[in-house]
Design a protein around this motif. Structure first.
Motif, PDB file in Angstrom:
ATOM      1  N   PHE A   1     -28.753  36.779  15.273  1.00 32.95           N
ATOM      2  CA  PHE A   1     -29.621  37.893  15.629  1.00 32.95           C
ATOM      3  C   PHE A   1     -30.859  37.872  14.742  1.00 32.95           C
ATOM      4  N   ILE A   2     -32.039  37.991  15.366  1.00 29.94           N
ATOM      5  CA  ILE A   2     -33.304  37.955  14.640  1.00 29.94           C
ATOM      6  C   ILE A   2     -34.003  39.309  14.773  1.00 29.94           C
ATOM      7  N   ALA A   3     -34.324  39.905  13.646  1.00 24.36           N
ATOM      8  CA  ALA A   3     -35.167  41.107  13.633  1.00 24.36           C
ATOM      9  C   ALA A   3     -36.491  40.727  12.989  1.00 24.36           C
ATOM     10  N   THR A   4     -37.582  41.073  13.631  1.00 25.15           N
ATOM     11  CA  THR A   4     -38.885  40.660  13.110  1.00 25.15           C
ATOM     12  C   THR A   4     -39.971  41.628  13.529  1.00 25.15           C
ATOM     13  N   ASP A   5     -41.048  41.649  12.767  1.00 23.48           N
ATOM     14  CA  ASP A   5     -42.198  42.475  13.126  1.00 23.48           C
ATOM     15  C   ASP A   5     -43.218  41.696  13.949  1.00 23.48           C
ATOM     16  N   LYS A   6     -43.050  40.362  14.041  1.00 24.61           N
ATOM     17  CA  LYS A   6     -44.034  39.571  14.790  1.00 24.61           C
ATOM     18  C   LYS A   6     -43.387  38.306  15.358  1.00 24.61           C
ATOM     19  N   HIS A   7     -43.519  37.187  14.649  1.00 27.07           N
ATOM     20  CA  HIS A   7     -43.024  35.908  15.152  1.00 27.07           C
ATOM     21  C   HIS A   7     -41.533  35.759  14.818  1.00 27.07           C
ATOM     22  N   SER A   8     -40.745  35.423  15.832  1.00 26.32           N
ATOM     23  CA  SER A   8     -39.291  35.318  15.646  1.00 26.32           C
ATOM     24  C   SER A   8     -38.822  33.879  15.427  1.00 26.32           C
ATOM     25  N   TYR A   9     -39.665  32.895  15.718  1.00 20.66           N
ATOM     26  CA  TYR A   9     -39.273  31.478  15.681  1.00 20.66           C
ATOM     27  C   TYR A   9     -38.088  31.219  16.619  1.00 20.66           C
ATOM     28  N   GLU A  10     -38.007  31.995  17.667  1.00 18.42           N
ATOM     29  CA  GLU A  10     -36.861  31.903  18.574  1.00 18.42           C
ATOM     30  C   GLU A  10     -36.728  30.515  19.199  1.00 18.42           C
ATOM     31  N   GLU A  11     -37.834  29.969  19.659  1.00 16.93           N
ATOM     32  CA  GLU A  11     -37.764  28.656  20.294  1.00 16.93           C
ATOM     33  C   GLU A  11     -37.397  27.577  19.278  1.00 16.93           C
ATOM     34  N   GLU A  12     -37.924  27.687  18.075  1.00 13.66           N
ATOM     35  CA  GLU A  12     -37.562  26.736  17.021  1.00 13.66           C
ATOM     36  C   GLU A  12     -36.073  26.809  16.709  1.00 13.66           C
ATOM     37  N   PHE A  13     -35.544  28.007  16.666  1.00 13.99           N
ATOM     38  CA  PHE A  13     -34.112  28.176  16.403  1.00 13.99           C
ATOM     39  C   PHE A  13     -33.274  27.565  17.524  1.00 13.99           C
ATOM     40  N   LYS A  14     -33.671  27.792  18.742  1.00 11.98           N
ATOM     41  CA  LYS A  14     -32.894  27.267  19.869  1.00 11.98           C
ATOM     42  C   LYS A  14     -32.827  25.745  19.829  1.00 11.98           C
ATOM     43  N   ARG A  15     -33.949  25.114  19.480  1.00  9.53           N
ATOM     44  CA  ARG A  15     -33.948  23.655  19.376  1.00  9.53           C
ATOM     45  C   ARG A  15     -33.095  23.195  18.192  1.00  9.53           C
ATOM     46  N   ASP A  16     -33.263  23.862  17.042  1.00  8.72           N
ATOM     47  CA  ASP A  16     -32.576  23.423  15.833  1.00  8.72           C
ATOM     48  C   ASP A  16     -31.070  23.662  15.902  1.00  8.72           C
ATOM     49  N   LEU A  17     -30.653  24.710  16.602  1.00  5.18           N
ATOM     50  CA  LEU A  17     -29.237  25.094  16.616  1.00  5.18           C
ATOM     51  C   LEU A  17     -28.523  24.653  17.895  1.00  5.18           C
ATOM     52  N   LYS A  18     -29.207  23.885  18.727  1.00  5.47           N
ATOM     53  CA  LYS A  18     -28.609  23.466  19.987  1.00  5.47           C
ATOM     54  C   LYS A  18     -27.321  22.683  19.768  1.00  5.47           C
ATOM     55  N   SER A  19     -27.309  21.814  18.777  1.00  4.23           N
ATOM     56  CA  SER A  19     -26.119  20.996  18.523  1.00  4.23           C
ATOM     57  C   SER A  19     -24.943  21.833  18.028  1.00  4.23           C
ATOM     58  N   LEU A  20     -25.231  22.988  17.434  1.00  4.08           N
ATOM     59  CA  LEU A  20     -24.165  23.870  16.951  1.00  4.08           C
ATOM     60  C   LEU A  20     -23.695  24.845  18.022  1.00  4.08           C
ATOM     61  N   LYS A  21     -24.388  24.823  19.165  1.00  7.12           N
ATOM     62  CA  LYS A  21     -24.059  25.721  20.289  1.00  7.12           C
ATOM     63  C   LYS A  21     -24.126  27.188  19.863  1.00  7.12           C
ATOM     64  N   VAL A  22     -25.202  27.511  19.158  1.00  8.88           N
ATOM     65  CA  VAL A  22     -25.416  28.879  18.690  1.00  8.88           C
ATOM     66  C   VAL A  22     -26.326  29.609  19.668  1.00  8.88           C
ATOM     67  N   SER A  23     -25.940  30.823  20.055  1.00  6.20           N
ATOM     68  CA  SER A  23     -26.774  31.663  20.905  1.00  6.20           C
ATOM     69  C   SER A  23     -27.725  32.483  20.031  1.00  6.20           C
ATOM     70  N   VAL A  24     -28.980  32.560  20.438  1.00  6.25           N
ATOM     71  CA  VAL A  24     -30.016  33.240  19.661  1.00  6.25           C
ATOM     72  C   VAL A  24     -30.438  34.519  20.384  1.00  6.25           C
ATOM     73  N   HIS A  25     -30.489  35.634  19.633  1.00  4.24           N
ATOM     74  CA  HIS A  25     -30.789  36.935  20.238  1.00  4.24           C
ATOM     75  C   HIS A  25     -31.844  37.676  19.415  1.00  4.24           C
ATOM     76  N   ARG A  26     -32.615  38.468  20.079  1.00  7.17           N
ATOM     77  CA  ARG A  26     -33.496  39.431  19.411  1.00  7.17           C
ATOM     78  C   ARG A  26     -33.809  40.551  20.389  1.00  7.17           C
ATOM     79  N   LEU A  27     -34.214  41.703  19.844  1.00  7.34           N
ATOM     80  CA  LEU A  27     -34.589  42.840  20.663  1.00  7.34           C
ATOM     81  C   LEU A  27     -36.087  43.077  20.550  1.00  7.34           C
ATOM     82  N   SER A  28     -36.580  44.020  21.318  1.00  5.78           N
ATOM     83  CA  SER A  28     -37.982  44.387  21.250  1.00  5.78           C
ATOM     84  C   SER A  28     -38.311  44.923  19.861  1.00  5.78           C
ATOM     85  N   SER A  29     -39.526  44.644  19.410  1.00  7.22           N
ATOM     86  CA  SER A  29     -39.954  45.147  18.111  1.00  7.22           C
ATOM     87  C   SER A  29     -40.132  46.661  18.118  1.00  7.22           C
ATOM     88  N   ASP A  30     -39.978  47.283  19.288  1.00  2.00           N
ATOM     89  CA  ASP A  30     -40.090  48.735  19.405  1.00  2.00           C
ATOM     90  C   ASP A  30     -38.787  49.440  19.051  1.00  2.00           C
TER      91      ASP A  30
END
Length: 431
Positions: free
Chosen positions: A341-370
């Protein structure tokens, strides 16, 4: 228990200390809203009596609850303050310090609303009752509704400012935003203002020091002449004193916020272990971290390093993407989690995480900054947390987790750093 029969409502067994209450109300006879209040007092004393309230409204809806007990005046006095510095993380640190201050002075703390673009009631975020295990408190709404009209009436309201008594500066509690809108939210104007130069940084558990603080305030502002101390700002430092961090254990989320966050957690993680991280990546934060290297104490940084041994550095404040990816991957592997789970005020690096963690089969989540308050709950409940050492937002999460003995660390700190990994304070199990 609520049962219906023959167009009747029966409310059963609202226990008091010595009695149970039974009511029935013919509610379909009315189409407009109405309220019925009943009091059962069979064999109980007045102190044991419990009022039950049936509120039945249009459209067939029925609300049942207990009548609210009206607060009584505390002759030991009250403290009001405006938590008007910064956003939630800063305000929360001030709140903790103000609780320590109120306890040192032995005055009831009036729970001011948090300040966003408007006033948000303390009870909208947190439960009031757990705080009473630490010290006497009352909500701002209850104070203004039940106590202020008689004991702090219009025409006799003083405000107090921490500033040099002999200075030419004006003590104006309502000058500027958010100060003016904060007090206006309760229709408060000040008929007199006073300056003071008194100690305000109380330390929880430091009885000798707190006794001195109380003596100084009692001498300058005796409670019989100054029953309500309405302070322009919080009587507490930022960053907060480390000795006061344990007061966080008395902050319990309001059911509505926790239930909303729980809904997101169930949907995203489905009961599996997860790691939560907090990223500050906005342009304002990047600028704030630009020249941080070598500074001993910078914003909330004392929470993660020993000031006399190590200075703040840029990786603590604004870690590189490479470090964020590596540190997070190591945390996921360490606890065997497949959810991030990623909480952030701006950039989440979500796409970078998905690529880096693909081999570990980790699901990446975040909610709206609101949804920052929901982020706080989710980070607080995670199986492992990585926060930003300099951020007071991360600091709130870390204190929350410390009180519940949950493991945490920060960017540029080892996963098992003894100073950051496991909370050192009293564990609390949510019921």
């Amino acid at each position: 228990m609520l049962t219906t029969f023959n167009n009747m409502v029966k409310i059963e067994q609202f226990p008091t200390k010595k009695t149970s209450v039974y009511f029935c109300c013919a509610f379909l006879l009315f189409s407009a809203c109405s309220t019925v209040v009943c009091n059962a007092n069979d064999s109980a004393s007045d102190d044991d009596a419990t009022e039950a309230v049936i509120i039945h409204e249009a459209e067939g809806r029925v609300k049942v609850g207990l009548a609210k007990e009206k607060p009584t005046w505390d002759p030991r006095g009250y403290i009001l303050f405006c938590p008007c510095m910064g956003r939630f993380g800063n305000q929360a640190e001030h709140y903790v310090g103000t609780l320590a201050f109120a306890k040192a002075l032995d005055r009831t703390l009036v729970l001011a609303p948090f300040r966003t673009y408007q006033n948000v009631g303390f009870e909208d975020y947190f439960l009031v009752e757990p705080l009473k295990q630490y010290h006497r408190v009352i909500s701002m709404g209850d104070f203004m509704e039940y106590l202020a009209p008689q004991h702090w009436p219009v025409g006799k309201r003083r405000g107090y400012c921490y500033m040099q008594v002999n200075s030419e500066s004006v003590c104006d509690l309502k000058a500027g935003n958010p100060f003016g809108p904060f007090w206006d939210g309760f229709h408060i104007d000040f008929d007199e203002t006073l300056k003071f130069e008194l100690p305000i940084y109380a330390q929880d558990g430091n009885l000798p020091q707190n006794k001195q603080i109380k003596a100084a305030w009692d001498e300058r502002f005796p409670v019989d002449e100054h029953p309500v101390l309405a302070l322009r700002g919080a009587p507490a430092p930022f960053p907060m004193l480390e000795v006061n961090r344990q007061i966080q254990q008395y902050f319990h989320w309001a059911p509505g916020i926790f239930a909303e966050a729980k809904g997101y957690m169930d949907q995203m993680f489905k009961g599996e272990k997860y790691v939560a991280i907090h990223l500050r990546t906005g342009i304002d934060w990047e600028r704030a971290c630009r020249d941080v290297a070598g500074i001993r104490r910078y914003m909330a940084s004392p929470q993660c390093h020993e000031l006399d041994k190590e200075a703040t550095n840029r990786e603590m404040c604004y870690p590189s993407v490479k470090h964020v990816l590596e540190h997070t991957r190591n945390a996921l592997q360490k606890i065997g989690a497949k959810q991030l789970f990623i909480a952030t005020d701006k950039h989440s690096y979500e796409e970078e995480f998905k690529r880096d963690l693909k081999s570990l089969k980790v699901s990446v989540h975040r909610l709206s900054s609101d949804l920052p308050m929901i982020d706080l709950v989710i980070m607080g409940e995670a199986d492992f947390f990585i926060g930003n050492c300099v951020s007071s937002f991360s600091s709130f999460v870390k204190r929350y987790r410390d009180a519940r003995n949950k493991p945490s660390t920060f960017w540029n700190r080892a996963l098992d750093d003894p100073m950051t990994s496991i909370g050192e304070y009293v564990a609390y199990k949510r019921t």
